[in-house]
Enzyme design. Structure first.
Site, mmCIF file in Angstrom:
data_model
loop_
_atom_site.group_PDB
_atom_site.id
_atom_site.type_symbol
_atom_site.label_atom_id
_atom_site.label_comp_id
_atom_site.label_asym_id
_atom_site.label_seq_id
_atom_site.Cartn_x
_atom_site.Cartn_y
_atom_site.Cartn_z
ATOM 1 N N LEU A 93 -73.288 -35.649 -18.899
ATOM 2 C CA LEU A 93 -73.623 -34.693 -18.093
ATOM 3 C C LEU A 93 -72.677 -33.734 -17.578
ATOM 4 O O LEU A 93 -71.590 -33.689 -17.573
ATOM 5 C CB LEU A 93 -74.163 -35.260 -16.894
ATOM 6 C CG LEU A 93 -75.336 -36.364 -17.031
ATOM 7 C CD1 LEU A 93 -75.404 -37.252 -15.593
ATOM 8 C CD2 LEU A 93 -76.642 -35.987 -17.451
ATOM 9 N N GLY B 64 -75.105 -27.782 -15.681
ATOM 10 C CA GLY B 64 -76.467 -27.637 -15.955
ATOM 11 C C GLY B 64 -77.388 -28.796 -15.561
ATOM 12 O O GLY B 64 -78.396 -28.474 -14.779
ATOM 13 N N HIS B 65 -77.041 -29.898 -15.944
ATOM 14 C CA HIS B 65 -77.896 -31.005 -15.726
ATOM 15 C C HIS B 65 -77.935 -31.283 -13.985
ATOM 16 O O HIS B 65 -79.003 -31.626 -13.451
ATOM 17 C CB HIS B 65 -77.484 -32.402 -16.069
ATOM 18 C CG HIS B 65 -77.471 -32.518 -17.687
ATOM 19 N ND1 HIS B 65 -76.290 -32.445 -18.585
ATOM 20 C CD2 HIS B 65 -78.269 -32.494 -18.527
ATOM 21 C CE1 HIS B 65 -76.509 -32.544 -19.720
ATOM 22 N NE2 HIS B 65 -77.970 -32.806 -19.725
ATOM 23 N N GLN C 185 -85.801 -38.094 -31.643
ATOM 24 C CA GLN C 185 -86.069 -36.716 -31.607
ATOM 25 C C GLN C 185 -84.726 -36.234 -32.370
ATOM 26 O O GLN C 185 -84.673 -34.736 -32.461
ATOM 27 C CB GLN C 185 -86.107 -36.242 -30.093
ATOM 28 C CG GLN C 185 -84.513 -36.363 -29.377
ATOM 29 C CD GLN C 185 -84.657 -35.945 -28.147
ATOM 30 O OE1 GLN C 185 -85.338 -36.381 -27.187
ATOM 31 N NE2 GLN C 185 -84.080 -34.738 -27.785
ATOM 32 N N GLY D 226 -84.502 -27.964 -18.130
ATOM 33 C CA GLY D 226 -83.678 -26.609 -18.411
ATOM 34 C C GLY D 226 -84.553 -25.496 -19.216
ATOM 35 O O GLY D 226 -84.960 -26.077 -20.091
ATOM 36 N N LEU D 227 -84.408 -24.401 -18.725
ATOM 37 C CA LEU D 227 -85.088 -23.138 -19.628
ATOM 38 C C LEU D 227 -84.143 -22.830 -20.873
ATOM 39 O O LEU D 227 -84.406 -22.427 -21.703
ATOM 40 C CB LEU D 227 -85.318 -22.030 -18.763
ATOM 41 C CG LEU D 227 -86.282 -22.379 -17.623
ATOM 42 C CD1 LEU D 227 -86.505 -21.003 -16.908
ATOM 43 C CD2 LEU D 227 -87.795 -22.592 -18.187
ATOM 44 N N GLN E 225 -88.876 -26.649 -25.473
ATOM 45 C CA GLN E 225 -89.172 -28.144 -24.865
ATOM 46 C C GLN E 225 -89.883 -28.006 -23.563
ATOM 47 O O GLN E 225 -90.914 -28.557 -23.429
ATOM 48 C CB GLN E 225 -87.690 -28.693 -24.628
ATOM 49 C CG GLN E 225 -87.918 -29.914 -24.042
ATOM 50 C CD GLN E 225 -86.539 -30.774 -23.872
ATOM 51 O OE1 GLN E 225 -86.204 -31.623 -24.859
ATOM 52 N NE2 GLN E 225 -85.863 -30.766 -22.840
ATOM 53 N N MET F 177 -74.343 -23.916 -21.125
ATOM 54 C CA MET F 177 -73.436 -25.249 -20.980
ATOM 55 C C MET F 177 -74.355 -26.124 -21.921
ATOM 56 O O MET F 177 -75.772 -26.184 -21.929
ATOM 57 C CB MET F 177 -73.344 -25.778 -19.549
ATOM 58 C CG MET F 177 -72.321 -25.177 -18.738
ATOM 59 S SD MET F 177 -71.981 -25.965 -17.185
ATOM 60 C CE MET F 177 -70.698 -25.107 -16.702
ATOM 61 N N SER F 178 -73.682 -26.965 -22.575
ATOM 62 C CA SER F 178 -74.327 -27.944 -23.563
ATOM 63 C C SER F 178 -73.527 -29.138 -23.867
ATOM 64 O O SER F 178 -72.336 -29.046 -23.770
ATOM 65 C CB SER F 178 -74.743 -27.354 -24.841
ATOM 66 O OG SER F 178 -75.106 -28.245 -25.897
#
Ligand code: AMP
Length: 284
Positions: free
Chosen positions: A33, A36-37, A61, A148-149, A154, A185-186
């Site tokens: 996390l 962003g989360h 997925q 999240g956009l 998704q 952020m990822s």
């Protein structure tokens, strides 16, 4: 904060909350996390009484098994972060809990929204997302769910599933949280070497260039995409998975630069796949 991994424990807590007439907000994640989360959590806490966050690296997925096995796991730190942000319950199921053996697997898909972007280059990805998210919706019974956009396709696919299948809940899109240089952020960013991280900063700079060229009058969509592609390809070890301009609702490719367009990209920097997108309003 409660941390549960069994469905029965989750159901017990939800039963109590429903009986007390609390509204439930749900933020599904794959862990590792970051801020962003936490924006999803913050939005959920503002809009609902109780916030559930799930952490589950969903095998169905991942179209690339290597990507699945390399996905960063950071549960202890994740739980501390959730606790500090006031999450009420973390659901942390095992793979066998979410996918007990079955001879009659189900498959969901929304072909019209999946034929471009990640749906095209990651076959099976959205089927896996829809399968897990629909299960999680049934288990967590949220009034509102937060997505999240950054993962725009998704967000659209989940919104369409909720609409099509009459899930009694609202899907809320949360703006992308970015690093100082604009990189989205990822969880995958931690896998970038220093050099790759530098290359990744071409992504936000490409979006800035996209807007600049539009504002200086560029309206030839093919030329525009070519300029943006060429700019990205100045990066060492950067490979473009896709760079597409689509309509933000139906995700159909645009053939003209007019109205609102979604510029969406996926690139590999080394072997790390990064995605980003922006909606751009084209002036008349
Ligand atoms: P993930 O753990 O990557 O599956 O993401 C879980 C949720 O967090 C999804 O709804 C993502 O779109 C959202 N998310 C991931 N990164 C960001 C970000 N940088 N800003 C806002 N939301 C994000």
């Amino acid at each position: 904060m409660k941390v549960v991994s069994k469905i029965s424990e989750l159901k017990n807590q939800i039963g109590e909350w429903k009986a007390a007439k609390y509204s439930i907000g749900f933020c599904p994640t794959m862990g590792s996390l970051h801020a962003g989360h936490m924006d999803l959590v913050e939005a959920s806490k503002k809009e609902t009484d109780k916030t559930i966050l799930s952490i589950f690296v969903n095998p169905t997925q991942f179209n690339d098994p290597k990507d699945f096995h390399q996905y960063p796991v950071n549960t202890e730190i994740d739980l501390m972060l959730c606790e500090s942000k006031g999450v009420d319950l973390v659901f942390l199921p095992e793979v066998t809990t979410m996918y007990p053996e079955t001879k009659t697997p189900i498959q969901l898909s929304i072909p019209a929204l999946q034929k471009n972007l990640c749906g095209r280059t990651r076959p099976g990805h959205f089927e896996g997302v829809l399968q897990i998210v629909s299960k999680l919706f049934h288990l967590t019974e949220p009034n509102k769910t937060f997505f999240g956009l950054k993962d725009y396709q998704q967000f659209r696919v989940i919104s369409a599933m909720v609409e099509n299948l009459n899930f009694p809940l609202e899907v809320i899109g949360v703006p992308t949280r970015r690093e100082e240089d604009g990189l989205a952020m990822s969880s995958r960013n931690v896998r970038l070497s220093n050099k790759e991280r530098e290359t990744a900063s071409l992504i936000p700079r490409m979006f800035a260039l996209a807007k600049k060229t539009i504002h200086s009058g560029e309206r030839d969509i093919n030329l525009w995409k070519e300029i943006l592609r060429d700019f990205l390809l100045t990066g060492d070890s950067l490979r473009i998975d896709y760079l597409e301009v689509v309509d933000p609702i139906g995700l159909e490719p645009k053939d003209k630069l007019e109205g609102e367009v979604l510029l969406a990209i996926a690139v590999f920097v080394g072997d790390v796949r990064l995605i980003d997108n922006q909606i751009i309003q084209i002036p008349n």
